[in-house]
Design an enzyme around this catalytic site. Structure first.
Site, PDB file in Angstrom:
ATOM      1  N   TYR A 144       4.727  -7.681  -0.986  1.00 26.39           N
ATOM      2  CA  TYR A 144       6.749  -7.153  -0.893  1.00 26.39           C
ATOM      3  C   TYR A 144       7.094  -7.978  -0.262  1.00 26.39           C
ATOM      4  CZ  TYR A 144       3.898  -4.391  -4.971  1.00 26.39           C
ATOM      5  OH  TYR A 144       3.028  -3.350  -5.786  1.00 26.39           O
TER       6      TYR A 144
ATOM      7  N   HIS B  56      13.347  -6.407  -3.136  1.00 32.04           N
ATOM      8  CA  HIS B  56      13.474  -5.185  -3.419  1.00 32.04           C
ATOM      9  C   HIS B  56      13.599  -4.483  -1.991  1.00 32.04           C
ATOM     10  CE1 HIS B  56      14.123  -2.021  -6.637  1.00 32.04           C
ATOM     11  NE2 HIS B  56      12.723  -1.896  -6.752  1.00 32.04           N
TER      12      HIS B  56
ATOM     13  N   TYR C 208       6.568   3.654  -1.707  1.00 32.81           N
ATOM     14  CA  TYR C 208       6.498   2.734  -3.135  1.00 32.81           C
ATOM     15  C   TYR C 208       7.992   3.208  -3.031  1.00 32.81           C
ATOM     16  CZ  TYR C 208       2.307   0.493  -2.773  1.00 32.81           C
ATOM     17  OH  TYR C 208       0.997  -0.336  -2.609  1.00 32.81           O
TER      18      TYR C 208
ATOM     19  N   ASN D 152       9.795   3.804  -5.878  1.00 29.78           N
ATOM     20  CA  ASN D 152      10.553   4.430  -6.738  1.00 29.78           C
ATOM     21  C   ASN D 152      10.222   5.993  -6.422  1.00 29.78           C
ATOM     22  OD1 ASN D 152      10.529   2.931  -8.731  1.00 29.78           O
ATOM     23  ND2 ASN D 152       9.093   3.062  -9.861  1.00 29.78           N
TER      24      ASN D 152
ATOM     25  N   ASP E 204      18.076  -2.740  -1.941  1.00 32.32           N
ATOM     26  CA  ASP E 204      19.118  -3.461  -2.951  1.00 32.32           C
ATOM     27  C   ASP E 204      19.711  -3.294  -4.095  1.00 32.32           C
ATOM     28  OD1 ASP E 204      16.619  -2.620  -3.443  1.00 32.32           O
ATOM     29  OD2 ASP E 204      17.136  -3.602  -5.482  1.00 32.32           O
TER      30      ASP E 204
ATOM     31  N   ASN F 281      16.215   3.395  -8.883  1.00 29.08           N
ATOM     32  CA  ASN F 281      14.855   4.998  -8.443  1.00 29.08           C
ATOM     33  C   ASN F 281      14.828   4.954  -7.149  1.00 29.08           C
ATOM     34  OD1 ASN F 281      14.151   4.264 -11.125  1.00 29.08           O
ATOM     35  ND2 ASN F 281      13.216   2.772 -11.352  1.00 29.08           N
TER      36      ASN F 281
END
Length: 207
Positions: A14, A19, A64, A66, A91, A112
């Site tokens: 990632y 993100h 993570y 969320n 972001d 989120n």
């Protein structure tokens, strides 16, 4: 003391995704402040530094995106910090890639990570530093978009935005979010405004 939390997803897969601009910003700030020692605490990677006379914690939640609030909320409670001591960098799809916006409060706006932070801190009055990533391409889902790397032409824009925001976030810490918004939020171009006024005057003369 202030907490500067950059939001993102842990893991090398990632690292370069849209993100993760929050992580990218915190890493750039850590470089500037000479932070090399990261501790794993409160489900986050945490570095300590000083900006002016203020102690700051640089925070990259490892929960993570969320569930970002699962790291930020307990940290705030542990250090007994006021909501104004929290700065979150993330972001934002609602503004073009590389555009920045600083806000002093607000709803999650469909993000989120921010939704999770709001749920865990229970108050919207914390500074948001938003870095634009633009809208998804036609046929792309939001998930495809945020978990993809930046387009080649957008990479320098993001690097420039992060560099531009380093003193802006330092300004939030040493002064306050209003001062940073005043100095660093994009302003409407004076040339455009003058041009519009000229056109209006021309129309008045021709009428």
């Amino acid at each position: 003391m202030k907490i500067i939390a950059g939001l993102g997803n842990p893991g090398s897969e990632y690292e370069k995704t849209k993100h993760n601009v929050g992580f990218m910003f915190v890493d750039a700030l850590a470089d500037k402040l000479g932070v090399t020692d990261w501790k794993d605490k409160f489900d986050a990677k945490i570095g300590e530094a000083r900006i002016g006379t203020e102690k700051v914690l640089l925070v990259k939640p490892q929960t993570y995106m969320n569930e970002s609030g699962q790291a930020v909320g307990p940290l705030m409670n542990f250090y007994k910090l006021a909501i104004e001591d929290l700065i979150v960098v993330h972001d934002d799809m609602d503004i073009p890639a590389g555009t920045i916006r600083i806000r002093k409060k607000g709803s999650a706006g469909g993000h989120n990570g921010i939704k999770s932070v709001l749920a865990h801190v229970g108050d919207e009055h914390f500074a948001r530093v938003r870095i634009g990533i633009g809208r998804p391409l036609p046929g792309w889902t939001v998930v495809n978009h945020v978990l993809a790397p930046f387009a080649t032409e957008d990479v320098p824009k993001i690097e420039e935005a992060i560099k531009y925001l380093l003193p802006a976030v330092e300004c939030i810490v040493t002064d306050d979010v209003d001062m940073a918004m005043n100095q660093y939020n994009p302003k409407k171009s004076k040339k455009k405004k003058a041009k519009a006024e000229e056109m209006q005057e021309g129309e008045a003369v021709n009428a």
